[in-house]
Design a protein around this motif. Structure first.
Motif, PDB file in Angstrom:
ATOM      1  N   ALA A   1       0.825  -1.206   0.000  1.00  0.00           N
ATOM      2  CA  ALA A   1       0.000   0.000   0.000  1.00  0.00           C
ATOM      3  C   ALA A   1       0.861   1.258   0.000  1.00  0.00           C
ATOM      4  O   ALA A   1       0.537   2.246  -0.671  1.00  0.00           O
ATOM      5  N   VAL A   2       1.952   1.243   0.749  1.00  0.00           N
ATOM      6  CA  VAL A   2       2.877   2.377   0.738  1.00  0.00           C
ATOM      7  C   VAL A   2       3.409   2.596  -0.675  1.00  0.00           C
ATOM      8  O   VAL A   2       3.395   3.719  -1.200  1.00  0.00           O
ATOM      9  N   ILE A   3       3.866   1.516  -1.296  1.00  0.00           N
ATOM     10  CA  ILE A   3       4.431   1.603  -2.643  1.00  0.00           C
ATOM     11  C   ILE A   3       3.377   2.080  -3.645  1.00  0.00           C
ATOM     12  O   ILE A   3       3.649   2.927  -4.507  1.00  0.00           O
ATOM     13  N   ALA A   4       2.156   1.558  -3.530  1.00  0.00           N
ATOM     14  CA  ALA A   4       1.098   1.936  -4.459  1.00  0.00           C
ATOM     15  C   ALA A   4       0.767   3.417  -4.350  1.00  0.00           C
ATOM     16  O   ALA A   4       0.570   4.099  -5.363  1.00  0.00           O
ATOM     17  N   ASN A   5       0.696   3.923  -3.124  1.00  0.00           N
ATOM     18  CA  ASN A   5       0.366   5.337  -2.946  1.00  0.00           C
ATOM     19  C   ASN A   5       1.501   6.247  -3.396  1.00  0.00           C
ATOM     20  O   ASN A   5       1.252   7.320  -3.957  1.00  0.00           O
ATOM     21  N   VAL A   6       2.730   5.831  -3.171  1.00  0.00           N
ATOM     22  CA  VAL A   6       3.859   6.599  -3.700  1.00  0.00           C
ATOM     23  C   VAL A   6       3.824   6.566  -5.227  1.00  0.00           C
ATOM     24  O   VAL A   6       4.027   7.588  -5.896  1.00  0.00           O
ATOM     25  N   GLY A   7       3.535   5.392  -5.790  1.00  0.00           N
ATOM     26  CA  GLY A   7       3.505   5.258  -7.238  1.00  0.00           C
ATOM     27  C   GLY A   7       2.473   6.147  -7.900  1.00  0.00           C
ATOM     28  O   GLY A   7       2.772   6.835  -8.882  1.00  0.00           O
ATOM     29  N   ILE A   8       1.255   6.190  -7.351  1.00  0.00           N
ATOM     30  CA  ILE A   8       0.226   7.003  -7.991  1.00  0.00           C
ATOM     31  C   ILE A   8       0.499   8.488  -7.776  1.00  0.00           C
ATOM     32  O   ILE A   8       0.110   9.326  -8.590  1.00  0.00           O
ATOM     33  N   THR A   9       1.211   8.826  -6.697  1.00  0.00           N
ATOM     34  CA  THR A   9       1.612  10.224  -6.503  1.00  0.00           C
ATOM     35  C   THR A   9       2.592  10.657  -7.592  1.00  0.00           C
ATOM     36  O   THR A   9       2.462  11.746  -8.168  1.00  0.00           O
TER      37      THR A   9
ATOM     38  N   GLU B   1      17.486  13.427   2.403  1.00  0.00           N
ATOM     39  CA  GLU B   1      17.287  14.875   2.370  1.00  0.00           C
ATOM     40  C   GLU B   1      18.363  15.568   1.538  1.00  0.00           C
ATOM     41  O   GLU B   1      18.054  16.474   0.744  1.00  0.00           O
ATOM     42  N   LEU B   2      19.601  15.157   1.707  1.00  0.00           N
ATOM     43  CA  LEU B   2      20.681  15.780   0.944  1.00  0.00           C
ATOM     44  C   LEU B   2      20.531  15.487  -0.552  1.00  0.00           C
ATOM     45  O   LEU B   2      20.743  16.375  -1.391  1.00  0.00           O
ATOM     46  N   ALA B   3      20.158  14.247  -0.879  1.00  0.00           N
ATOM     47  CA  ALA B   3      19.928  13.909  -2.285  1.00  0.00           C
ATOM     48  C   ALA B   3      18.763  14.727  -2.848  1.00  0.00           C
ATOM     49  O   ALA B   3      18.826  15.231  -3.986  1.00  0.00           O
TER      50      ALA B   3
ATOM     51  N   LEU C   1       9.059  12.304  -6.061  1.00  0.00           N
ATOM     52  CA  LEU C   1       9.413  11.013  -5.472  1.00  0.00           C
ATOM     53  C   LEU C   1      10.269  11.222  -4.232  1.00  0.00           C
ATOM     54  O   LEU C   1      10.054  10.587  -3.187  1.00  0.00           O
ATOM     55  N   GLY C   2      11.241  12.133  -4.336  1.00  0.00           N
ATOM     56  CA  GLY C   2      12.096  12.419  -3.188  1.00  0.00           C
ATOM     57  C   GLY C   2      11.312  12.968  -2.009  1.00  0.00           C
ATOM     58  O   GLY C   2      11.600  12.638  -0.852  1.00  0.00           O
ATOM     59  N   SER C   3      10.299  13.792  -2.280  1.00  0.00           N
ATOM     60  CA  SER C   3       9.514  14.363  -1.185  1.00  0.00           C
ATOM     61  C   SER C   3       8.747  13.272  -0.441  1.00  0.00           C
ATOM     62  O   SER C   3       8.629  13.306   0.792  1.00  0.00           O
ATOM     63  N   THR C   4       8.222  12.287  -1.171  1.00  0.00           N
ATOM     64  CA  THR C   4       7.534  11.182  -0.500  1.00  0.00           C
ATOM     65  C   THR C   4       8.518  10.342   0.310  1.00  0.00           C
ATOM     66  O   THR C   4       8.183   9.865   1.406  1.00  0.00           O
ATOM     67  N   LEU C   5       9.731  10.169  -0.199  1.00  0.00           N
ATOM     68  CA  LEU C   5      10.738   9.399   0.538  1.00  0.00           C
ATOM     69  C   LEU C   5      11.187  10.132   1.798  1.00  0.00           C
ATOM     70  O   LEU C   5      11.412   9.500   2.839  1.00  0.00           O
ATOM     71  N   VAL C   6      11.311  11.452   1.716  1.00  0.00           N
ATOM     72  CA  VAL C   6      11.651  12.224   2.906  1.00  0.00           C
ATOM     73  C   VAL C   6      10.570  12.053   3.968  1.00  0.00           C
ATOM     74  O   VAL C   6      10.855  11.858   5.159  1.00  0.00           O
ATOM     75  N   TRP C   7       9.314  12.119   3.552  1.00  0.00           N
ATOM     76  CA  TRP C   7       8.194  11.957   4.478  1.00  0.00           C
ATOM     77  C   TRP C   7       8.201  10.566   5.115  1.00  0.00           C
ATOM     78  O   TRP C   7       8.051  10.415   6.337  1.00  0.00           O
ATOM     79  N   ILE C   8       8.401   9.543   4.293  1.00  0.00           N
ATOM     80  CA  ILE C   8       8.429   8.167   4.798  1.00  0.00           C
ATOM     81  C   ILE C   8       9.581   7.974   5.777  1.00  0.00           C
ATOM     82  O   ILE C   8       9.411   7.398   6.863  1.00  0.00           O
ATOM     83  N   CYS C   9      10.758   8.450   5.409  1.00  0.00           N
ATOM     84  CA  CYS C   9      11.930   8.281   6.276  1.00  0.00           C
ATOM     85  C   CYS C   9      11.787   9.052   7.576  1.00  0.00           C
ATOM     86  O   CYS C   9      12.254   8.600   8.630  1.00  0.00           O
TER      87      CYS C   9
END
Length: 329
Positions: free
Chosen positions: A34-42, A267-269, A292-300
């Motif tokens: 579900a995490v991956i799916a929501n990131v994907g559609i974003t 964050e640096l990337a 994509l990076g913004s969603t990864l920052v949020w997840i991390c």
């Protein structure tokens, strides 16, 4: 051919079993899906915007005024229509994964109310997101509605990640693994990242790539909003570095320190991507990478905070079986 059919059938049966007869492990896998799916559609939503396909289907819930499916329209490119309609179809995939999480959470034995409540957020959130998507289309991609569309996805990602984290732990009262002030710093970091995401959608709603030539934009000065966004980035990176330092000097659990280090690297990337896209006049590919990076920052960020507390281990298999026997006796 028959061998391939049998193999596909076995996989389908096995997949259905992970929903109808779930274990803690399979539920956790569905939550991760579900995490991956929501990131994907974003991210695919960004593809809709940067290809000017935001109004490829100019109506909602139909694609065109007289058809639910894409049909030839003299004023709309078939490619734009296909991209927008394809993104709508992906919403059903996200809904299906969310429903799988819900059924698995409700079928898990013993049933855990916290997991069921978190799982309910997914189909409800996807439905709300779909209805809001209709408002986005009907408002001709008004930047306010587009911004909220993204932020709803951010909320859904948080709900999915919470389900993933809670499915790995017990139901005891939360217990801090770090000093109280470090935990408070983690919460401040979540708030700062949330503000950063809001600032990011303001920049997006002010700059190029509106999704369609008729879409309106925020009436802000782009240089000003970009500068404000960059200032918040420095605050977030500073808080992350402070958190990482505090975790190390207090000898916090290794998984919490690794989570904080991962967040800092992401964050640096993300900062590098942001600066490059700014100086290259915001190319479409980098816009997608930045989202994509913004969603990864949020997840991390959420992952770091989850790592700083525990609710105890899951029940041992024998204990779970004893509880089931007592219920059915």
């Amino acid at each position: 051919m028959k061998h391939l059919f049998d193999q596909a059938r076995r996989r389908a049966v096995n997949l259905s079993q992970t929903v109808w007869s779930p274990t803690a492990t399979t539920l956790r896998r569905w939550a991760l899906a579900a995490v991956i799916a929501n990131v994907g559609i974003t991210v695919t939503g960004v593809a809709v915007r940067v290809t000017q396909s935001g109004l490829g289907c100019p109506t909602w819930p139909k694609c065109t005024p007289d058809s639910l499916l894409p049909t030839a329209h003299q004023e709309i490119s078939p490619i734009n229509m296909a991209i927008e309609f394809g993104n709508r179809l992906l919403g059903f995939v996200v809904l299906a994964v969310g429903l799988a999480c819900l059924v698995a959470a409700m079928r898990l034995l013993p049933r855990r109310r916290a997991l069921v409540r978190l799982a309910w957020l997914q189909p409800i959130g996807v439905a709300a997101q779909g209805l809001w998507g209709g408002l986005v289309v009907r408002s001709a991609l008004n930047p306010v509605t587009v911004s909220v569309h993204f932020l709803i996805s951010i909320g859904l990602i948080a709900a999915c990640l919470a389900l993933y984290a809670r499915s790995q732990e017990g139901d005891a009262a939360p217990e801090r693994l770090v000093h109280r002030d470090i935990r408070t710093l983690g919460h401040a970091l979540i708030a700062a990242v949330a503000v950063l995401l809001v600032a990011g959608v303001v920049v997006t709603g002010t700059g190029p790539h509106s999704g369609d030539e008729i879409a309106s934009r925020f009436a802000f000065d782009i240089e000003t909003v970009v500068r404000i966004h960059a200032d918040i980035v420095f605050v977030v990176v500073g808080l992350t570095f402070a958190l990482l330092f505090a975790l190390h000097v207090t000898d916090a659990p290794g998984h919490a320190r690794r989570a904080a280090l991962t967040l800092l690297v992401v964050e640096l990337a993300q900062g590098v991507i942001g600066y490059v896209q700014y100086f290259l006049a915001v190319p479409a590919v980098l816009v997608g990478m930045h989202v994509l990076g913004s969603t990864l920052v949020w997840i991390c960020t959420l992952r770091v905070v989850f790592a700083m507390r525990t609710r105890g281990p899951l029940d041992a298999p024998a204990a779970r079986q004893d509880r089931l026997d007592s219920v059915t006796a």
